[in-house]
Design a protein around this motif. Structure first.
Motif, PDB file in Angstrom:
ATOM      1  N   UNK A  19     -12.556  11.484  -1.278  1.00  0.00           N
ATOM      2  CA  UNK A  19     -11.135  11.800  -1.459  1.00  0.00           C
ATOM      3  C   UNK A  19     -10.297  10.979  -0.487  1.00  0.00           C
ATOM      4  N   UNK A  20     -10.734  10.910   0.765  1.00  0.00           N
ATOM      5  CA  UNK A  20      -9.988  10.156   1.771  1.00  0.00           C
ATOM      6  C   UNK A  20      -9.943   8.666   1.446  1.00  0.00           C
ATOM      7  N   UNK A  21     -11.070   8.119   1.027  1.00  0.00           N
ATOM      8  CA  UNK A  21     -11.102   6.686   0.701  1.00  0.00           C
ATOM      9  C   UNK A  21     -10.175   6.369  -0.471  1.00  0.00           C
ATOM     10  N   UNK A  22     -10.039   7.319  -1.400  1.00  0.00           N
ATOM     11  CA  UNK A  22      -9.195   7.080  -2.578  1.00  0.00           C
ATOM     12  C   UNK A  22      -7.714   7.270  -2.267  1.00  0.00           C
ATOM     13  N   UNK A  23      -7.361   8.348  -1.552  1.00  0.00           N
ATOM     14  CA  UNK A  23      -5.954   8.676  -1.358  1.00  0.00           C
ATOM     15  C   UNK A  23      -5.393   8.226  -0.002  1.00  0.00           C
ATOM     16  N   UNK A  24      -6.260   7.958   0.975  1.00  0.00           N
ATOM     17  CA  UNK A  24      -5.829   7.478   2.286  1.00  0.00           C
ATOM     18  C   UNK A  24      -6.613   6.223   2.656  1.00  0.00           C
ATOM     19  N   UNK A  25      -6.518   5.171   1.840  1.00  0.00           N
ATOM     20  CA  UNK A  25      -7.356   3.986   2.064  1.00  0.00           C
ATOM     21  C   UNK A  25      -7.035   3.213   3.339  1.00  0.00           C
ATOM     22  N   UNK A  34     -12.185  11.400   9.232  1.00  0.00           N
ATOM     23  CA  UNK A  34     -11.450  10.275   8.657  1.00  0.00           C
ATOM     24  C   UNK A  34     -10.132  10.188   9.418  1.00  0.00           C
ATOM     25  N   UNK A  35      -9.839   9.034  10.017  1.00  0.00           N
ATOM     26  CA  UNK A  35      -8.665   8.867  10.860  1.00  0.00           C
ATOM     27  C   UNK A  35      -7.650   7.962  10.165  1.00  0.00           C
ATOM     28  N   UNK A  81       0.631  14.943  -1.409  1.00  0.00           N
ATOM     29  CA  UNK A  81       1.474  14.028  -0.644  1.00  0.00           C
ATOM     30  C   UNK A  81       1.358  12.598  -1.151  1.00  0.00           C
ATOM     31  N   UNK A  82       0.166  12.190  -1.541  1.00  0.00           N
ATOM     32  CA  UNK A  82      -0.049  10.796  -1.941  1.00  0.00           C
ATOM     33  C   UNK A  82       0.336  10.512  -3.386  1.00  0.00           C
ATOM     34  N   UNK A  83       0.381  11.549  -4.238  1.00  0.00           N
ATOM     35  CA  UNK A  83       0.740  11.340  -5.645  1.00  0.00           C
ATOM     36  C   UNK A  83       2.173  11.725  -5.954  1.00  0.00           C
ATOM     37  N   UNK A  84       2.770  12.552  -5.091  1.00  0.00           N
ATOM     38  CA  UNK A  84       4.118  13.028  -5.367  1.00  0.00           C
ATOM     39  C   UNK A  84       4.175  14.160  -6.369  1.00  0.00           C
TER      40      UNK A  84
END
Length: 343
Positions: A19-25, A34-35, A81-84
């Motif tokens: 999830x982090x790699x996809x939405x917080x790359x 994940x930082x 937050x990342x998709x709105x």
């Protein structure tokens, strides 16, 4: 929370790193976390997402916290937050799509539902701000004065709530505590969120809790507009930091962005000619100033950086007094503004 929502959260937690790699790359894995800089996917290390642990309960993987803003939440909050996406059913659809799960089959005829009162974080923020009262003469005034700040009671963007609900991460019970409430507004003056600083019972400092500050609503691009701007503006991170500048130079047009991540993303007003960025003396503050400076310069706004002697300008004010801070700022303000700001 429905059974399906709980199950989706567990499934997302099992794939927390994915999830982090996809939405917080823009972030990266460091040990069990994940930082990343913030929910807007800014590079940095302020926001951390737990990648190990159980899939629910205390210490669960997928839980995140932003150390700069004290915000926290779960993986659905990150996706939102990342998709709105603002509607919860659509948020669940996005989560199912990420997990590769089929969408549920809906009935041909929708079932009427009882209308709900307007909600959402901005609406809740507006209700909290409306329920608060002016700062003058309250515990919030005592708190600000304990930090050498005497102008807070005159600012409409700041209010006080005697019983603002507070809950620590991982706890289920909320406790009412006194709090300084700050309005986060957009360029049109619309209230988009609030920032809460929980206070000690006597007002002589912050509350003795782990999470002393928290924001709610839509912060990105917006700010706590402490005083009106004209063709110049001074913007920085914390409320106390920016109020310290007003102590040294009364009438200074100042905004507080609340964190380094949000400082770099502040939307600058039209007609602005000169921008002063009041930084905190740390790497995150410098990076935020660089991002904001680059954006301002691109549109022809002249930029100067104001730097404190100590950690931030409130540290300077309390250590050296307002006259020394004023003299320190005089050496950093441009010659075209000396007569306006230091008269």
């Amino acid at each position: 929370m429905s059974v399906e929502t709980e199950e989706l959260l567990r499934a997302l937690a099992q794939d927390a790193e994915g999830v982090c790699r996809h939405y917080l790359p823009a972030g990266r894995r460091e040990g069990s976390y994940w930082m990343v800089g913030d929910l807007q996917n800014t590079a940095g290390r302020s926001l951390f997402v737990r990648l190990t642990g159980p899939t629910s309960g205390p210490g669960a993987r997928g839980k995140w916290q932003d150390s700069a803003t004290s915000e926290y939440g779960d993986l659905l909050d990150i996706i939102r937050a990342r998709t709105g996406i603002t509607r919860f059913p659509e948020l669940l659809e996005e989560a199912r799509a990420h997990l590769g799960r089929p969408q549920p089959v809906l009935p041909d005829v929708p079932v009427p539902k009882k209308a709900k009162a307007p909600g959402g974080r901005p609406a809740a923020a507006a209700r909290l701000f409306a329920a608060s009262k002016p700062v003058a003469g309250t515990l919030a005034d005592s708190y600000l004065r304990s930090r050498g700040l005497t102008h807070g009671g005159t600012m409409s963007a700041l209010r006080f709530h005697p019983k603002c609900w507070h809950r620590e991460d991982g706890q289920t019970r909320s406790i009412p505590r006194p709090a300084l409430i700050a309005a986060v507004t957009d360029e049109a003056g619309g209230l988009k969120g609030v920032h809460r600083t929980w206070l000690a019972p006597d007002g002589q400092g912050k509350a003795d809790v782990k999470t002393q500050r928290r924001a709610m609503g839509h912060l990105l691009g917006n700010a706590v507009r402490l005083t009106p701007h004209d063709d110049i503006l001074v913007v920085g991170e914390g409320i106390e930091t920016m109020l310290s500048l007003v102590e040294a130079i009364p009438g200074l047009p100042v905004w507080a962005a609340l964190s380094s991540g949000h400082l770099g993303a502040v939307l600058l007003p039209e007609g602005l000619q000169r921008l002063y960025i009041a930084i905190d003396r740390d790497p995150a503050g410098r990076r935020a100033a660089e991002r904001l400076s680059a954006r301002a310069t691109e549109v022809g706004i002249a930029v100067r950086v104001l730097e404190p002697r100590l950690g931030d300008f409130n540290d300077d004010l309390r250590a050296n007094g307002r006259l020394a801070l004023r003299q320190h700022l005089a050496g950093q303000i441009g010659p075209e503004d000396q007569h306006r700001l230091l008269a």
